[in-house]
Write a protein that holds these residues in place. Structure first.
Motif, PDB file in Angstrom:
ATOM      1  N   LYS A 202      41.979 -11.603  36.503  1.00  0.00           N
ATOM      2  CA  LYS A 202      41.339 -11.640  35.127  1.00  0.00           C
ATOM      3  C   LYS A 202      42.676 -11.287  34.144  1.00  0.00           C
ATOM      4  CE  LYS A 202      39.164  -7.431  35.188  1.00  0.00           C
ATOM      5  NZ  LYS A 202      37.716  -6.748  34.726  1.00  0.00           N
ATOM      6  N   VAL A 203      42.268 -11.859  32.811  1.00  0.00           N
ATOM      7  CA  VAL A 203      43.083 -11.267  31.909  1.00  0.00           C
ATOM      8  C   VAL A 203      42.497 -10.351  30.833  1.00  0.00           C
ATOM      9  CG1 VAL A 203      45.026 -13.001  31.903  1.00  0.00           C
ATOM     10  CG2 VAL A 203      43.150 -13.461  30.525  1.00  0.00           C
ATOM     11  N   HIS A 204      41.311 -10.786  30.744  1.00  0.00           N
ATOM     12  CA  HIS A 204      40.393  -9.915  30.034  1.00  0.00           C
ATOM     13  C   HIS A 204      38.684 -10.125  30.407  1.00  0.00           C
ATOM     14  CE1 HIS A 204      40.723 -13.609  27.395  1.00  0.00           C
ATOM     15  NE2 HIS A 204      39.280 -13.367  27.320  1.00  0.00           N
ATOM     16  N   ASP A 205      37.811  -9.490  29.705  1.00  0.00           N
ATOM     17  CA  ASP A 205      36.479  -9.692  30.094  1.00  0.00           C
ATOM     18  C   ASP A 205      35.692 -10.173  28.926  1.00  0.00           C
ATOM     19  OD1 ASP A 205      35.749  -8.292  33.015  1.00  0.00           O
ATOM     20  OD2 ASP A 205      37.198  -6.965  31.946  1.00  0.00           O
ATOM     21  N   ILE A 206      34.524 -10.520  29.025  1.00  0.00           N
ATOM     22  CA  ILE A 206      33.936 -11.081  27.995  1.00  0.00           C
ATOM     23  C   ILE A 206      32.478 -10.605  27.968  1.00  0.00           C
ATOM     24  CG2 ILE A 206      32.612 -13.316  27.116  1.00  0.00           C
ATOM     25  CD1 ILE A 206      35.364 -13.562  26.158  1.00  0.00           C
ATOM     26  N   ARG A 207      31.813 -10.234  26.919  1.00  0.00           N
ATOM     27  CA  ARG A 207      30.495  -9.630  27.158  1.00  0.00           C
ATOM     28  C   ARG A 207      29.861 -10.570  25.982  1.00  0.00           C
ATOM     29  NH1 ARG A 207      26.613  -5.541  27.442  1.00  0.00           N
ATOM     30  NH2 ARG A 207      27.395  -5.105  29.465  1.00  0.00           N
ATOM     31  N   LEU A 208      29.119 -11.503  26.549  1.00  0.00           N
ATOM     32  CA  LEU A 208      28.371 -12.333  25.770  1.00  0.00           C
ATOM     33  C   LEU A 208      26.744 -11.866  25.661  1.00  0.00           C
ATOM     34  CD1 LEU A 208      27.936 -15.411  24.639  1.00  0.00           C
ATOM     35  CD2 LEU A 208      27.611 -16.167  26.746  1.00  0.00           C
ATOM     36  N   THR A 209      26.640 -11.733  24.280  1.00  0.00           N
ATOM     37  CA  THR A 209      25.041 -11.291  24.284  1.00  0.00           C
ATOM     38  C   THR A 209      24.310 -12.469  23.690  1.00  0.00           C
ATOM     39  OG1 THR A 209      25.815  -9.045  23.482  1.00  0.00           O
ATOM     40  CG2 THR A 209      23.573  -9.799  22.892  1.00  0.00           C
ATOM     41  N   VAL A 210      23.092 -12.764  24.450  1.00  0.00           N
ATOM     42  CA  VAL A 210      22.235 -14.024  23.907  1.00  0.00           C
ATOM     43  C   VAL A 210      20.983 -13.328  23.568  1.00  0.00           C
ATOM     44  CG1 VAL A 210      21.347 -16.088  24.739  1.00  0.00           C
ATOM     45  CG2 VAL A 210      23.445 -15.259  25.554  1.00  0.00           C
ATOM     46  N   ILE A 211      20.311 -13.985  22.403  1.00  0.00           N
ATOM     47  CA  ILE A 211      19.085 -13.664  22.022  1.00  0.00           C
ATOM     48  C   ILE A 211      18.423 -14.965  21.501  1.00  0.00           C
ATOM     49  CG2 ILE A 211      19.879 -12.949  19.767  1.00  0.00           C
ATOM     50  CD1 ILE A 211      16.640 -11.792  21.315  1.00  0.00           C
ATOM     51  N   GLY A 212      17.355 -15.662  22.255  1.00  0.00           N
ATOM     52  CA  GLY A 212      16.847 -16.863  21.658  1.00  0.00           C
ATOM     53  C   GLY A 212      18.053 -17.920  22.116  1.00  0.00           C
ATOM     54  N   ASP A 213      18.390 -18.681  20.869  1.00  0.00           N
ATOM     55  CA  ASP A 213      19.582 -19.849  21.112  1.00  0.00           C
ATOM     56  C   ASP A 213      20.532 -19.237  20.378  1.00  0.00           C
ATOM     57  OD1 ASP A 213      18.557 -19.686  18.339  1.00  0.00           O
ATOM     58  OD2 ASP A 213      18.032 -21.906  18.402  1.00  0.00           O
ATOM     59  N   ARG A 214      20.720 -18.069  19.872  1.00  0.00           N
ATOM     60  CA  ARG A 214      22.034 -17.371  19.421  1.00  0.00           C
ATOM     61  C   ARG A 214      22.855 -16.664  20.371  1.00  0.00           C
ATOM     62  NH1 ARG A 214      20.564 -14.820  13.629  1.00  0.00           N
ATOM     63  NH2 ARG A 214      23.100 -15.150  13.621  1.00  0.00           N
ATOM     64  N   PHE A 283      18.281  -6.185  30.068  1.00  0.00           N
ATOM     65  CA  PHE A 283      18.333  -5.066  29.070  1.00  0.00           C
ATOM     66  C   PHE A 283      19.848  -4.682  28.621  1.00  0.00           C
ATOM     67  CE2 PHE A 283      14.243  -5.043  31.366  1.00  0.00           C
ATOM     68  CZ  PHE A 283      13.488  -5.315  30.421  1.00  0.00           C
ATOM     69  N   GLY A 284      20.755  -5.203  28.811  1.00  0.00           N
ATOM     70  CA  GLY A 284      21.882  -4.814  28.403  1.00  0.00           C
ATOM     71  C   GLY A 284      22.405  -4.303  27.009  1.00  0.00           C
ATOM     72  N   GLN A 285      23.078  -3.092  26.883  1.00  0.00           N
ATOM     73  CA  GLN A 285      23.023  -2.566  25.596  1.00  0.00           C
ATOM     74  C   GLN A 285      24.110  -3.735  24.683  1.00  0.00           C
ATOM     75  OE1 GLN A 285      21.562  -0.336  24.305  1.00  0.00           O
ATOM     76  NE2 GLN A 285      20.951   1.338  25.887  1.00  0.00           N
ATOM     77  N   PHE A 286      23.689  -3.523  23.231  1.00  0.00           N
ATOM     78  CA  PHE A 286      24.428  -4.370  22.507  1.00  0.00           C
ATOM     79  C   PHE A 286      25.101  -3.308  21.175  1.00  0.00           C
ATOM     80  CE2 PHE A 286      20.341  -4.039  20.989  1.00  0.00           C
ATOM     81  CZ  PHE A 286      20.528  -3.998  19.524  1.00  0.00           C
ATOM     82  N   GLY A 287      24.747  -2.517  20.969  1.00  0.00           N
ATOM     83  CA  GLY A 287      25.163  -1.355  19.752  1.00  0.00           C
ATOM     84  C   GLY A 287      26.691  -1.433  19.821  1.00  0.00           C
ATOM     85  N   PHE A 288      27.048  -1.040  20.851  1.00  0.00           N
ATOM     86  CA  PHE A 288      28.688  -1.029  20.914  1.00  0.00           C
ATOM     87  C   PHE A 288      29.543  -2.196  20.607  1.00  0.00           C
ATOM     88  CE2 PHE A 288      28.050  -2.301  25.102  1.00  0.00           C
ATOM     89  CZ  PHE A 288      28.902  -3.007  25.442  1.00  0.00           C
TER      90      PHE A 288
END
Length: 335
Positions: A202-214, A283-288
């Motif tokens: 890998k060259v980097h990671d992605i954190r993809l936060t999903v709520i509903g269709d957003r 239940f992954g955190q999103f605040g950061f």
């Protein structure tokens, strides 16, 4: 008969940052919030609950020094890291609370604990993601050190060793291990089924936060650290990025089939630009991520808990819910 004002029930622990962020957003919408810690049910006089099960729709009240909530007024529930019960009294109280809450009809959950449990990261989730066309690295689950070492050799000599559950006393990061290291730690491997996976170049990671269709994709760089969660905070970089429509479509299908309204998905991006799916945490955190990028994740969660819940139901004080065609909650019952 006038309708009860809608209430968003927040089930969490004191001081949880994610819950705090969402609550601030909901307060701007003029909807009642009742935040509870289930552990308080076993602390005399702190949180009182009374419920009735008599063949009619389940009904209960929850009250504390701040407010009293009737079950018929609950439009949505944010179940956000309430913590495990601390003793028999808390366990008994928690079981009864959950049974009443789970028995409510037409309530929007983020996320329903039972759905989240069956949707947790693991072999089933990986299989489902692969079936939907998401790229997933080969994985092996075993407590046989010979099988684990053979798998490592097949994958080029080293594999990722990772965990699916949190250790009660310490953080365990994902790390690369060789076939030789596995053989040297054979006794440890035999003590529990271990999770091994082919590493992504890998060259980097992605954190993809999903709520509903957003969806809120965030690029994560960690100054060469293999597991960015263990990297020093000053070496981490977060950047809002875009995700292609084919991938987001597959992610939405995954969310739908897992029965989740919210999840934090982790991907590793290789040198060719391919996003490799690693896991989806209900239940992954999103605040950061929000703090670093300014992405309005808490606002999106609040919108989902309020607007989505109120868009299709009217809640009546007599118990039960009736569907509406987008009627506002202020509309009188029977109109």
């Amino acid at each position: 008969m006038p309708l009860l004002p809608p209430t968003v029930l927040i089930v969490t622990t004191p001081g949880d940052l994610g819950a705090d962020l969402v609550i601030r957003q909901i307060q701007e919408r003029g909807v009642t919030i009742h935040r509870i810690d289930p552990a308080d049910l076993a602390r005399p006089g702190v949180l009182r609950m009374t419920g009735t099960a008599d063949g009619e729709p389940l009904r209960f009240t929850i009250d504390d020094e701040h407010r009293c909530t009737l079950s018929q007024s609950v439009v949505s529930v944010l179940w956000w890291h309430p913590g495990p019960p601390g003793g028999w009294e808390q366990q008994e109280s928690r079981v009864i609370l959950e049974d009443f809450l789970f028995g409510l009809d037409g309530v929007l959950w983020v996320n329903h604990p039972e759905r989240a449990r069956t949707a947790r990261p693991g072999p089933r989730q990986l299989k489902l993601a692969a079936s939907l066309g998401l790229r997933t690295p080969p994985a092996l689950f075993t407590n046989d050190p010979d099988q684990a070492a053979a798998f490592a050799r097949e994958q080029g000599g080293r594999v990722v060793c990772k965990t699916l559950t949190a250790h009660p006393h310490r953080f365990i990061q994902a790390r690369l291990v060789s076939a030789e290291e596995i053989k040297e730690s054979a006794d440890c491997v035999r003590q529990a089924v271990c999770y091994f996976q082919r590493p992504v170049d890998k060259v980097h990671d992605i954190r993809l936060t999903v709520i509903g269709d957003r969806m809120f994709p965030c690029k994560v760089t960690a100054n060469g650290a293999f597991d960015w969660r263990a990297a020093p905070e000053d070496e981490l970089g977060f950047e809002a990025v875009s995700a292609g429509r084919p991938l987001t479509h597959k992610v939405q299908q995954l969310m739908d089939q897992l029965g989740l309204e919210y999840a934090a998905l982790d991907f590793a991006v290789d040198r060719g630009g391919t996003w490799w799916f690693l896991e989806a945490n209900p239940f992954g955190q999103f605040g950061f991520v929000e703090a670093a990028t300014g992405m309005v994740i808490a606002r999106a969660i609040a919108d989902h808990l309020v607007q989505t819940a109120l868009a299709t139901h009217v809640y009546t004080p007599g118990g039960g819910h009736r569907a509406s065609s987008g009627a506002p909650w202020q509309r009188a019952a029977g109109t």
